[in-house]
Design a protein around this motif. Structure first.
Motif, mmCIF file in Angstrom:
data_model
loop_
_atom_site.group_PDB
_atom_site.id
_atom_site.type_symbol
_atom_site.label_atom_id
_atom_site.label_comp_id
_atom_site.label_asym_id
_atom_site.label_seq_id
_atom_site.Cartn_x
_atom_site.Cartn_y
_atom_site.Cartn_z
ATOM 1 N N GLY A 12 0.813 -1.214 0.000
ATOM 2 C CA GLY A 12 0.000 0.000 0.000
ATOM 3 C C GLY A 12 0.841 1.256 0.000
ATOM 4 N N CYS A 13 1.920 1.253 0.760
ATOM 5 C CA CYS A 13 2.804 2.419 0.804
ATOM 6 C C CYS A 13 3.494 2.622 -0.550
ATOM 7 C CB CYS A 13 3.836 2.245 1.915
ATOM 8 S SG CYS A 13 4.842 3.720 2.209
ATOM 9 N N ILE A 14 3.984 1.549 -1.127
ATOM 10 C CA ILE A 14 4.615 1.642 -2.445
ATOM 11 C C ILE A 14 3.614 2.185 -3.459
ATOM 12 C CG2 ILE A 14 5.535 0.250 -4.358
ATOM 13 C CD1 ILE A 14 6.907 -1.498 -2.190
ATOM 14 N N SER A 15 2.386 1.739 -3.399
ATOM 15 C CA SER A 15 1.354 2.211 -4.333
ATOM 16 C C SER A 15 1.073 3.697 -4.154
ATOM 17 C CB SER A 15 0.063 1.410 -4.127
ATOM 18 O OG SER A 15 0.275 0.052 -4.418
ATOM 19 N N ALA A 16 0.956 4.133 -2.907
ATOM 20 C CA ALA A 16 0.682 5.552 -2.644
ATOM 21 C C ALA A 16 1.832 6.438 -3.118
ATOM 22 C CB ALA A 16 0.419 5.774 -1.155
ATOM 23 N N ILE A 17 3.053 5.997 -2.863
ATOM 24 C CA ILE A 17 4.216 6.774 -3.311
ATOM 25 C C ILE A 17 4.281 6.769 -4.836
ATOM 26 C CG2 ILE A 17 6.741 6.962 -3.246
ATOM 27 C CD1 ILE A 17 5.340 7.729 -0.594
ATOM 28 N N ALA A 18 3.909 5.674 -5.466
ATOM 29 C CA ALA A 18 3.881 5.618 -6.934
ATOM 30 C C ALA A 18 2.932 6.674 -7.493
ATOM 31 C CB ALA A 18 3.473 4.229 -7.409
ATOM 32 N N ARG A 19 1.774 6.821 -6.866
ATOM 33 C CA ARG A 19 0.812 7.834 -7.314
ATOM 34 C C ARG A 19 1.416 9.235 -7.157
ATOM 35 N NH1 ARG A 19 -2.711 7.210 -10.736
ATOM 36 N NH2 ARG A 19 -3.709 5.492 -9.657
ATOM 37 N N MET A 20 2.112 9.475 -6.046
ATOM 38 C CA MET A 20 2.747 10.781 -5.823
ATOM 39 C C MET A 20 3.819 11.065 -6.867
ATOM 40 S SD MET A 20 3.202 10.646 -1.659
ATOM 41 C CE MET A 20 4.440 11.933 -1.693
ATOM 42 N N VAL A 21 4.688 10.085 -7.095
ATOM 43 C CA VAL A 21 5.779 10.263 -8.057
ATOM 44 C C VAL A 21 5.224 10.439 -9.460
ATOM 45 C CG1 VAL A 21 7.800 9.156 -9.104
ATOM 46 C CG2 VAL A 21 7.459 9.048 -6.614
ATOM 47 N N ALA A 22 4.218 9.671 -9.822
ATOM 48 C CA ALA A 22 3.602 9.797 -11.151
ATOM 49 C C ALA A 22 3.040 11.206 -11.336
ATOM 50 C CB ALA A 22 2.508 8.749 -11.331
ATOM 51 N N ARG A 23 2.377 11.718 -10.324
ATOM 52 C CA ARG A 23 1.823 13.073 -10.403
ATOM 53 C C ARG A 23 2.940 14.094 -10.587
ATOM 54 N NH1 ARG A 23 -1.140 13.994 -5.372
ATOM 55 N NH2 ARG A 23 0.926 14.467 -4.596
ATOM 56 N N GLU A 24 4.010 13.960 -9.816
ATOM 57 C CA GLU A 24 5.146 14.884 -9.912
ATOM 58 C C GLU A 24 5.817 14.824 -11.282
ATOM 59 O OE1 GLU A 24 7.632 13.647 -6.712
ATOM 60 O OE2 GLU A 24 6.216 14.345 -5.177
ATOM 61 N N GLN A 25 5.928 13.624 -11.841
ATOM 62 C CA GLN A 25 6.599 13.445 -13.126
ATOM 63 C C GLN A 25 5.640 13.523 -14.304
ATOM 64 O OE1 GLN A 25 8.954 9.833 -12.993
ATOM 65 N NE2 GLN A 25 10.215 10.586 -11.312
ATOM 66 N N LYS A 26 4.381 13.851 -14.014
ATOM 67 C CA LYS A 26 3.343 13.990 -15.040
ATOM 68 C C LYS A 26 3.207 12.720 -15.884
ATOM 69 C CE LYS A 26 3.576 19.014 -15.099
ATOM 70 N NZ LYS A 26 3.543 19.058 -13.690
ATOM 71 N N ILE A 27 3.173 11.594 -15.175
ATOM 72 C CA ILE A 27 2.975 10.282 -15.795
ATOM 73 C C ILE A 27 1.539 9.859 -15.540
ATOM 74 C CG2 ILE A 27 3.609 7.834 -15.714
ATOM 75 C CD1 ILE A 27 6.409 8.781 -14.724
ATOM 76 N N GLU A 28 0.832 9.459 -16.586
ATOM 77 C CA GLU A 28 -0.513 8.933 -16.394
ATOM 78 C C GLU A 28 -0.382 7.482 -15.946
ATOM 79 O OE1 GLU A 28 -4.636 7.788 -18.729
ATOM 80 O OE2 GLU A 28 -3.036 8.784 -19.845
ATOM 81 N N LEU A 29 -0.595 7.268 -14.670
ATOM 82 C CA LEU A 29 -0.487 5.937 -14.088
ATOM 83 C C LEU A 29 -1.879 5.316 -14.091
ATOM 84 C CD1 LEU A 29 1.561 4.031 -12.744
ATOM 85 C CD2 LEU A 29 0.954 5.089 -10.554
ATOM 86 N N ARG A 30 -2.136 4.494 -15.098
ATOM 87 C CA ARG A 30 -3.475 3.906 -15.248
ATOM 88 C C ARG A 30 -3.726 2.790 -14.242
ATOM 89 N NH1 ARG A 30 -1.692 5.227 -20.447
ATOM 90 N NH2 ARG A 30 -0.660 3.202 -20.653
ATOM 91 N N GLN A 31 -2.694 2.023 -13.961
ATOM 92 C CA GLN A 31 -2.831 0.941 -12.997
ATOM 93 C C GLN A 31 -1.460 0.625 -12.427
ATOM 94 O OE1 GLN A 31 -5.426 -2.165 -14.247
ATOM 95 N NE2 GLN A 31 -4.610 -3.663 -12.806
#
Length: 142
Positions: A51-70
């Motif tokens: 869960g922590c890895i997933s939440a950080i992935a969402r944060m990093v994707a937002r910062e790097q302007k990556i559309e993280l679909r799943q």
């Protein structure tokens, strides 16, 4: 930046069920051989890591302007239960090995996905606590 304190108080009465009221969420940890009202502590621990890895992935994707679909995280841990059962063992009481495998649906090459995951894991506090010793103390409350 100021330090952040996170506190959780658990409660266990006459059975194996452990509960914690965290903000508006009631969390339950239980044993499958008891009332099975929740995941056991080890499953919950691995869920926290994923869960922590997933939440950080969402944060990093937002910062790097990556559309993280799943973003799916599979956590697999191996342990020898002898120690927790009070039996002699040369193995640690905890996990001997934890493997994290991630499936990323985003417009990234395989190399970019690996780099992205490295950044995510480097910033994940739960992952960091597993890699680096954290001082844990215990005492009986009067």
């Amino acid at each position: 930046m100021a330090e952040k304190v996170i506190e959780v108080t658990t409660h266990m009465a006459g059975d194996w069920k452990v509960t914690a009221q965290i903000r508006e969420h009631l969390l339950v940890i239980d044993q499958p051989t008891a009332t099975n009202e929740g995941a056991n502590p080890l499953e919950t621990f691995l869920f926290s890591l994923g869960g922590c890895i997933s939440a950080i992935a969402r944060m990093v994707a937002r910062e790097q302007k990556i559309e993280l679909r799943q973003f799916d995280v599979h956590v697999r841990a191996v342990m020898n239960s002898a120690g927790l059962l009070g039996q002699p063992s040369d193995d640690p009481v905890g996990f001997k090995d934890i493997a994290i495998n991630v499936s990323i649906d985003a417009d990234l090459t395989e190399e970019q996905k690996r780099t992205f995951l490295d950044v995510v894991c480097h910033r994940c506090p739960v992952h960091d606590n597993l890699l680096n010793p954290t001082l844990v103390t215990h005492a009986v409350k009067n």
